[in-house]
Design an enzyme around this catalytic site. Structure first.
Site, PDB file in Angstrom:
ATOM      1  N   CYS A   1       0.918  -1.233  -0.090  1.00 24.84           N
ATOM      2  CA  CYS A   1      -0.058  -0.015   0.068  1.00 24.84           C
ATOM      3  C   CYS A   1       0.801   1.362  -0.153  1.00 24.84           C
ATOM      4  O   CYS A   1       0.554   2.268  -0.779  1.00 24.84           O
ATOM      5  CB  CYS A   1      -0.978  -0.122   1.266  1.00 24.84           C
ATOM      6  SG  CYS A   1       0.015   0.163   2.970  1.00 24.84           S
TER       7      CYS A   1
ATOM      8  N   GLY B   1      18.595 -25.653  15.366  1.00 23.67           N
ATOM      9  CA  GLY B   1      18.403 -24.130  15.777  1.00 23.67           C
ATOM     10  C   GLY B   1      17.148 -23.721  16.358  1.00 23.67           C
ATOM     11  O   GLY B   1      16.151 -24.639  15.906  1.00 23.67           O
TER      12      GLY B   1
ATOM     13  N   SER C   1      13.611 -21.589  16.602  1.00 26.75           N
ATOM     14  CA  SER C   1      12.924 -21.172  15.765  1.00 26.75           C
ATOM     15  C   SER C   1      13.048 -19.963  15.264  1.00 26.75           C
ATOM     16  O   SER C   1      13.373 -18.968  16.372  1.00 26.75           O
ATOM     17  CB  SER C   1      11.350 -21.228  16.053  1.00 26.75           C
ATOM     18  OG  SER C   1      10.771 -22.452  16.417  1.00 26.75           O
ATOM     19  N   GLY C   2      13.046 -19.509  13.939  1.00 25.08           N
ATOM     20  CA  GLY C   2      13.627 -17.990  13.713  1.00 25.08           C
ATOM     21  C   GLY C   2      15.125 -17.814  13.358  1.00 25.08           C
ATOM     22  O   GLY C   2      15.422 -16.701  13.099  1.00 25.08           O
TER      23      GLY C   2
ATOM     24  N   GLY D   1      16.811 -18.751  11.067  1.00 25.41           N
ATOM     25  CA  GLY D   1      17.253 -18.860   9.647  1.00 25.41           C
ATOM     26  C   GLY D   1      17.275 -20.531   8.798  1.00 25.41           C
ATOM     27  O   GLY D   1      17.670 -20.510   7.841  1.00 25.41           O
ATOM     28  N   LYS D   2      16.750 -21.455   9.530  1.00 23.14           N
ATOM     29  CA  LYS D   2      16.911 -22.864   9.169  1.00 23.14           C
ATOM     30  C   LYS D   2      16.106 -23.010   7.987  1.00 23.14           C
ATOM     31  O   LYS D   2      16.596 -23.393   6.799  1.00 23.14           O
ATOM     32  CB  LYS D   2      16.504 -23.923   9.973  1.00 23.14           C
ATOM     33  CG  LYS D   2      17.148 -23.898  11.380  1.00 23.14           C
ATOM     34  CD  LYS D   2      16.687 -25.129  12.288  1.00 23.14           C
ATOM     35  CE  LYS D   2      15.170 -25.184  12.458  1.00 23.14           C
ATOM     36  NZ  LYS D   2      14.893 -23.868  13.433  1.00 23.14           N
TER      37      LYS D   2
END
Length: 695
Positions: A12, A505, A507-508, A510-511
């Site tokens: 937008c 690793g 969560s979050g 980069g896997k």
């Protein structure tokens, strides 16, 4: 100012910049700006919007203000709306605000209504000394939108010849009427009357045969164009990168694809007729002038008024049509999403809330339809008034001409017949001109698909049997857009051929992003990825995926048999390979127990199967490819311990490079190498042997 409607839910801010840039004479389109500035799936914040505007040579002034001070803003400006949206404030009149909303179109709200949406943040934009008006909006060519159509010229030539013959018949018909009235009836010649009527009947028969032939050819042409153009566009759509589909609503893609039908109908049905209509219009005008110049002047005046009326109503109808398409697409997307998510709606008893939201979206679309119908009703009424007055005036003036012996009754009837043909054809020409202009709306929407760059392909044929199944990352960094945080940063990593690697690793970390980069679904922002020592950009994504069998966390099955899904609907599928892949995925026995075995049909998205069964069929599909690199993102998370051990044991016997994202201890223990990620970088890279345990 013209409304620019957003194609992606998060753009937008870009749409607002396009509207204001166009207002100041810097003409560009949303596609150009989208390519210039990458937009995150999370949208655009005010700081990013300021940076983009400055790049376009605007001076920016962000403000915080109360609603009562909105009249002091320099217009047009951008307002922050509903905490997650941007709109353009075009003008303020009394207690009403006039908005250009990239999501909904042109809107007029009272200050009281606006207070519920305005967050108090505004952005004033004014051209700086470096700003130069320019035309950077690319021209959209028909060939770019629809590709090449085979056999089009020959079909159009045949239809043109038949249509020309029809026009000759139509031009002769008024003469039959004049012969009957002025010749046979006046002289009481019964033989002439019979000959004239028989001649009229012959013309009718010829007209019937020609119309049938032209109609049949038109149907065939429409069918051929539909198949060819739709196939060309769908082929291009499937060649677009995965990120294109990630950012767009399904209903919007469908609505844009349907714009092809509107273009085809106008061009296929009108391209020939516009030439003939123009020719017949000139001929009938000439015949009318021969009969009576004053009466012809009345007809020309009515046609001129009709043309002016069409131009006056063009822009409101165009805006209404565009807004209706967008609102309908949003309602369709919400409807499809609701049907697909029926299970959680039932579990959480939120179906009634979902229904209420859908009804509001439907009401928005229907309200736009009502507004459009009001415009059409007013146009049709004025149109009837113009031609009704024309008919009355012609009746009076023509009657006087007959009484004054300036015209015979037969000549008046012939003039009336030619007048009907002239007004009909002239109106069609005007309508066709408006429709061609209206096609710009559909062309712009279709261009969002047709002009989007497809995935890059290698121009060199590669012998994949010589490619070693190793993967190397050299200083790879990735983020979804400028200003966004880095998901991966300066990552260098080598996975040798035949290695079994687990990527772990929180969560979050980069896997999944790393996974998609390895599979060619995403392109590194910096650095490069090599497979077998060959850069992926040189190898090409399709060649890369021919090497890889993948099971993703959000994978899908299709409506069809189990065998078809395992073989990815390969028309030359090997039943032996299908069963071997099913055994390796530990699903063969379960399939054999089903009523139709491997021919058991599945519903859409694989419903009817348990989570574990669906996951094993997805794994069998990956193994059927006989990949040299097997990539699995939590591919055994739904399996019980016994099934997982069976699958992992089968995978251990395969000579492949195995890369998996895992959290479960059993899956990690299967690997010979453990790569641990944190904040987009490798923090541990451990090589394991069979005697080592994973804690």
């Amino acid at each position: 100012m013209k409304v620019v409607l957003q194609a992606e839910s998060q753009e937008c801010g870009l749409a607002c910049l396009v509207m204001i840039a166009n207002y100041h004479g810097f003409h560009l389109d949303l596609m150009s700006l989208r390519r210039r500035f990458s937009i995150s799936l999370k949208g655009t914040n005010l700081a990013q919007l300021v940076r983009y505007a400055q790049n376009l040579e605007f001076s920016c002034r962000p403000l915080r203000l109360e609603l009562e001070d909105i009249g002091k803003l320099r217009l047009p400006c951008i307002l922050h709306w509903n905490m997650n949206h941007f709109v353009v404030l075009q003008k303020l009149r009394g207690n009403r605000v006039y908005l250009l909303d990239p999501a909904l179109g042109y809107r007029v709200l009272s200050l009281r209504e606006a207070s519920a949406h305005f967050t108090g943040i505004a952005l004033e934009l004014s051209p700086n000394t470096m700003f130069r008006p320019a035309q950077q909006k690319p021209r959209v060519r028909l060939r770019d939108l629809i590709g090449r159509a085979v056999g089009l010229k020959r079909a159009l030539t045949n239809i043109f010849v038949l249509a020309l013959a029809l026009e000759i018949v139509a031009l002769l018909s008024p003469q039959v009427t004049q012969w009957v009235v002025d010749g046979a009836l006046v002289s009481a010649d019964r033989n002439l009357l019979l000959i004239a009527v028989l001649g009229g009947c012959l013309l009718l028969i010829i007209d019937f045969v020609l119309r049938m032939a032209r109609g049949w050819m038109g149907l065939r042409l429409n069918q051929q164009l539909s198949l060819q153009w739709s196939s060309n566009l769908f082929s291009h759509l499937l060649s677009l990168p995965w990120t294109f589909f990630e950012k767009r609503l399904l209903g919007d893609i469908i609505a844009r694809f349907q714009s092809l039908g509107a273009i085809r109908n106008v061009l296929a049905n009108g391209a020939i007729m516009v030439v003939l209509d123009g020719l017949v219009t000139l001929i009938t005008l000439g015949m009318m002038l021969v009969y009576s110049k004053p009466l012809s002047g009345i007809v020309l005046s009515a046609i001129a008024l009709y043309g002016i009326l069409r131009l006056v109503f063009y822009q409101p109808l165009r805006n209404a049509s565009e807004e209706r398409i967008v609102l309908t697409a949003r309602e369709h997307s919400y409807f499809i999403e609701t049907i697909r998510a029926i299970q959680p709606l039932k579990l959480f008893n939120t179906a009634s809330l979902r229904l209420a939201t859908w009804q509001n979206l439907l009401a928005d679309a229907q309200n736009r339809d009502v507004a459009t119908q009001k415009l059409l009703l007013m146009f049709a009424s004025l149109n009837s008034l113009i031609f009704g007055l024309e008919s009355m005036l012609l009746l009076y003036m023509g009657g006087l001409a007959v009484l004054n012996k300036e015209l015979s009754l037969g000549m008046l009837l012939a003039f009336t017949a030619y007048k009907s043909q002239f007004t009909g054809r002239a109106s069609k020409l005007i309508d066709f001109g408006i429709e061609i202009r209206m096609l710009a709306l559909h062309a712009e929407r279709l261009a969002d698909i047709a002009l989007e760059r497809p995935e890059p392909e290698s121009s060199v044929e590669t012998d994949l049997t010589r490619i070693e199944p190793s993967i190397e990352l050299r200083d790879v960094s990735f983020r979804y857009a400028e200003g966004e945080p880095w998901i991966l940063r300066n990552m260098s990593l080598t996975i040798k051929a035949g290695e079994s690697v687990a990527i772990v690793g929180r969560s979050g970390c980069g896997k999944s992003t790393l996974f998609k980069l390895m599979l060619g679904l995403l392109t590194p922002t910096e650095g490069e990825i090599l497979v077998g020592g060959v850069p992926v950009r040189q190898l090409g994504p399709q060649a890369l995926r021919n090497l890889v069998g993948a099971v993703m966390q959000e994978d899908h099955l299709f409506a069809g048999s189990l065998a078809e899904n395992i073989a990815s609907f390969d028309p030359e599928a090997s039943q032996e390979r299908i069963e071997e892949a099913a055994r390796q995925a530990n699903i063969h026995k379960a399939i054999e127990k089903m009523p139709m075995g491997y021919q058991t049909l599945m519903a859409e998205m694989g419903s009817g199967l348990s989570g574990g069964q669906r996951q094993r069929i997805l794994l069998a599909r990956a193994l059927y490819k006989q990949p040299r690199i097997l990539a699995m993102d939590e591919a055994t998370s739904h399996l019980d311990l016994h099934s997982e051990q069976h699958v992992l044991q089968a995978l251990r016997q395969m000579v492949v490079t195995h890369i998996t994202i895992a959290h479960r201890r059993e899956t990690i223990a299967f690997a010979k190498r453990l790569i641990c990620l944190k904040n987009g970088t490798v923090v541990e890279d451990i090589r394991l042997d069979d005697s080592q345990a994973i804690s």
